[in-house]
Scaffold this motif. Sequence first.
Motif, PDB file in Angstrom:
ATOM      1  N   HIS A  45       0.837  -1.260  -0.114  1.00  0.00           N
ATOM      2  CA  HIS A  45       0.074  -0.137  -0.066  1.00  0.00           C
ATOM      3  C   HIS A  45       0.959   1.145   0.114  1.00  0.00           C
ATOM      4  N   MET A  46       1.878   1.207   0.731  1.00  0.00           N
ATOM      5  CA  MET A  46       2.854   2.425   1.123  1.00  0.00           C
ATOM      6  C   MET A  46       3.719   2.518  -0.306  1.00  0.00           C
ATOM      7  N   LYS A  47       4.003   1.473  -1.026  1.00  0.00           N
ATOM      8  CA  LYS A  47       4.541   1.388  -2.386  1.00  0.00           C
ATOM      9  C   LYS A  47       3.838   2.315  -3.281  1.00  0.00           C
ATOM     10  N   SER A  48       2.456   1.871  -3.199  1.00  0.00           N
ATOM     11  CA  SER A  48       1.561   2.551  -4.200  1.00  0.00           C
ATOM     12  C   SER A  48       1.542   3.909  -4.112  1.00  0.00           C
ATOM     13  N   LEU A  49       1.227   4.409  -2.771  1.00  0.00           N
ATOM     14  CA  LEU A  49       0.915   5.662  -2.447  1.00  0.00           C
ATOM     15  C   LEU A  49       2.200   6.440  -2.918  1.00  0.00           C
ATOM     16  N   GLY A  50       3.524   5.968  -2.763  1.00  0.00           N
ATOM     17  CA  GLY A  50       4.760   6.689  -3.020  1.00  0.00           C
ATOM     18  C   GLY A  50       4.715   6.730  -4.634  1.00  0.00           C
ATOM     19  N   GLU A  51       4.158   5.950  -5.364  1.00  0.00           N
ATOM     20  CA  GLU A  51       4.179   6.125  -6.680  1.00  0.00           C
ATOM     21  C   GLU A  51       3.293   7.382  -7.164  1.00  0.00           C
ATOM     22  N   GLN A  52       2.246   7.294  -6.287  1.00  0.00           N
ATOM     23  CA  GLN A  52       1.364   8.353  -6.615  1.00  0.00           C
ATOM     24  C   GLN A  52       1.647   9.845  -5.848  1.00  0.00           C
ATOM     25  N   GLY A  53       2.805   9.772  -5.154  1.00  0.00           N
ATOM     26  CA  GLY A  53       3.307  11.161  -4.616  1.00  0.00           C
ATOM     27  C   GLY A  53       2.431  11.387  -3.345  1.00  0.00           C
ATOM     28  N   LEU A  54       1.722  10.313  -2.609  1.00  0.00           N
ATOM     29  CA  LEU A  54       0.814  10.757  -1.631  1.00  0.00           C
ATOM     30  C   LEU A  54       1.230  10.113  -0.223  1.00  0.00           C
ATOM     31  N   ALA A  55       2.628   9.373  -0.160  1.00  0.00           N
ATOM     32  CA  ALA A  55       2.886   8.446   0.768  1.00  0.00           C
ATOM     33  C   ALA A  55       3.064   9.425   2.176  1.00  0.00           C
ATOM     34  N   LYS A  56       3.507  10.801   2.145  1.00  0.00           N
ATOM     35  CA  LYS A  56       3.702  11.374   3.222  1.00  0.00           C
ATOM     36  C   LYS A  56       2.622  11.985   3.838  1.00  0.00           C
ATOM     37  N   GLU A  57       1.722  12.271   3.072  1.00  0.00           N
ATOM     38  CA  GLU A  57       0.295  12.679   3.551  1.00  0.00           C
ATOM     39  C   GLU A  57      -0.694  11.603   4.181  1.00  0.00           C
ATOM     40  N   ARG A  58      -0.639  10.282   3.560  1.00  0.00           N
ATOM     41  CA  ARG A  58      -1.338   9.446   3.782  1.00  0.00           C
ATOM     42  C   ARG A  58      -0.826   8.397   4.953  1.00  0.00           C
ATOM     43  N   VAL A  59       0.198   8.601   5.352  1.00  0.00           N
ATOM     44  CA  VAL A  59       0.963   7.323   6.147  1.00  0.00           C
ATOM     45  C   VAL A  59       0.328   7.267   7.447  1.00  0.00           C
ATOM     46  N   GLU A  60       0.306   8.506   8.192  1.00  0.00           N
ATOM     47  CA  GLU A  60      -0.505   8.394   9.539  1.00  0.00           C
ATOM     48  C   GLU A  60      -2.116   7.956   9.321  1.00  0.00           C
ATOM     49  N   LYS A  61      -2.717   8.489   8.458  1.00  0.00           N
ATOM     50  CA  LYS A  61      -4.091   8.230   8.396  1.00  0.00           C
ATOM     51  C   LYS A  61      -4.416   6.757   7.993  1.00  0.00           C
ATOM     52  N   ASP A  62      -3.576   6.314   7.052  1.00  0.00           N
ATOM     53  CA  ASP A  62      -3.691   4.839   6.750  1.00  0.00           C
ATOM     54  C   ASP A  62      -3.114   3.757   7.110  1.00  0.00           C
ATOM     55  N   LYS A  63      -2.159   4.047   8.246  1.00  0.00           N
ATOM     56  CA  LYS A  63      -1.568   2.900   8.928  1.00  0.00           C
ATOM     57  C   LYS A  63      -2.593   2.093   9.857  1.00  0.00           C
ATOM     58  N   ALA A  64      -3.594   2.727  10.300  1.00  0.00           N
ATOM     59  CA  ALA A  64      -4.822   1.941  10.795  1.00  0.00           C
ATOM     60  C   ALA A  64      -5.410   0.860  10.164  1.00  0.00           C
ATOM     61  N   MET A  65      -5.184   0.782   8.909  1.00  0.00           N
ATOM     62  CA  MET A  65      -5.867  -0.091   8.070  1.00  0.00           C
ATOM     63  C   MET A  65      -5.150  -1.483   8.098  1.00  0.00           C
ATOM     64  N   PHE A  66      -3.885  -1.457   8.615  1.00  0.00           N
ATOM     65  CA  PHE A  66      -3.180  -2.570   8.753  1.00  0.00           C
ATOM     66  C   PHE A  66      -2.553  -2.951   9.983  1.00  0.00           C
ATOM     67  N   GLY A  67      -3.414  -2.609  11.004  1.00  0.00           N
ATOM     68  CA  GLY A  67      -3.131  -2.904  12.187  1.00  0.00           C
ATOM     69  C   GLY A  67      -2.787  -4.562  12.503  1.00  0.00           C
ATOM     70  N   GLY A  68      -3.801  -5.198  11.870  1.00  0.00           N
ATOM     71  CA  GLY A  68      -3.734  -6.852  12.145  1.00  0.00           C
ATOM     72  C   GLY A  68      -4.095  -7.022  13.626  1.00  0.00           C
ATOM     73  N   ARG A  69      -3.637  -8.207  13.859  1.00  0.00           N
ATOM     74  CA  ARG A  69      -4.059  -8.698  15.163  1.00  0.00           C
ATOM     75  C   ARG A  69      -2.758  -9.150  15.997  1.00  0.00           C
ATOM     76  N   GLU A  70      -2.754  -8.824  17.243  1.00  0.00           N
ATOM     77  CA  GLU A  70      -1.613  -9.594  18.174  1.00  0.00           C
ATOM     78  C   GLU A  70      -1.816 -10.971  18.250  1.00  0.00           C
ATOM     79  N   ILE A  71      -0.611 -11.653  18.354  1.00  0.00           N
ATOM     80  CA  ILE A  71      -0.716 -13.213  18.344  1.00  0.00           C
ATOM     81  C   ILE A  71      -0.693 -13.670  19.950  1.00  0.00           C
ATOM     82  N   VAL A  72      -0.515 -12.601  20.808  1.00  0.00           N
ATOM     83  CA  VAL A  72      -0.097 -12.901  22.292  1.00  0.00           C
ATOM     84  C   VAL A  72      -1.781 -13.526  22.810  1.00  0.00           C
ATOM     85  N   GLY A  73      -1.529 -14.514  23.652  1.00  0.00           N
ATOM     86  CA  GLY A  73      -2.903 -15.049  24.145  1.00  0.00           C
ATOM     87  C   GLY A  73      -3.335 -16.096  23.007  1.00  0.00           C
ATOM     88  N   LYS A  74      -2.988 -16.259  21.790  1.00  0.00           N
ATOM     89  CA  LYS A  74      -3.443 -17.144  20.802  1.00  0.00           C
ATOM     90  C   LYS A  74      -3.118 -18.470  20.850  1.00  0.00           C
TER      91      LYS A  74
END
Length: 214
Positions: free
Chosen positions: A170-199
């Motif tokens: 995703h970040m590679k795609s945003l970088g190619e569009q010149g949007l990485a800097k302005e979107r990095v903080e907003k979009d990082k929540a999209m890829f939080g995933g799940r912790e494996i602790v307790g699983k």
Amino acid sequence: MATMLARTVVRVSQTNKGRFASVAARAFTSTAAVSGNVPVDFEHFSSGWDVDSSAVGDIGKYHIETFNKISPQGLARFPSEKYEIKEDWEQNNAHAILLRSHKLQESEVDVSIRAIARCGAGTNNVPVARMTELGIPVFNTPGANANAVKELVICGLFLGSRRLIQGINHMKSLGEQGLAKERVEKDKAMFGGREIVGKTLAIIGMGHIGAATA
């Protein structure tokens, strides 16, 4: 001779970047090897080969032929005064074969071959049935790369649970569009995933890899 050489070759194949080849070179002790006289006979001619044994029956070091890149660390376990290792024997007089993923053909097996070692778990790239007819033992090295595979399993577990690959792409795609800097903080929540602790991790099969992973 075939039995003793076979024991050596199977140990050589036990190194993963070192281990597949090192266990194979450890144990070959025979009067012929120590004295440097290595006679070669061809009792498996009756199984279908029609080759002049005088062309390949020289006496000297044991000849090991490799079909893939084998770790020098493992090959170094073969004493140079007793073994010579290379990829091609012009006189077709190799005594043993070491290979990894190469799909071995019968035409590549010299009449002097006494053993074949697959540096890995499977032997599907070796014509085992035909080699059995010719009296040539084929060995594999199960478990030699278990730790390496276990680490890849753990790596895949983290990559999948935290969606790292998707985030990178995703970040590679945003970088190619010149949007990485302005979107990095907003979009990082999209890829939080799940912790494996307790699983709980289910492991199907408790072979070398499964046991190491557990």
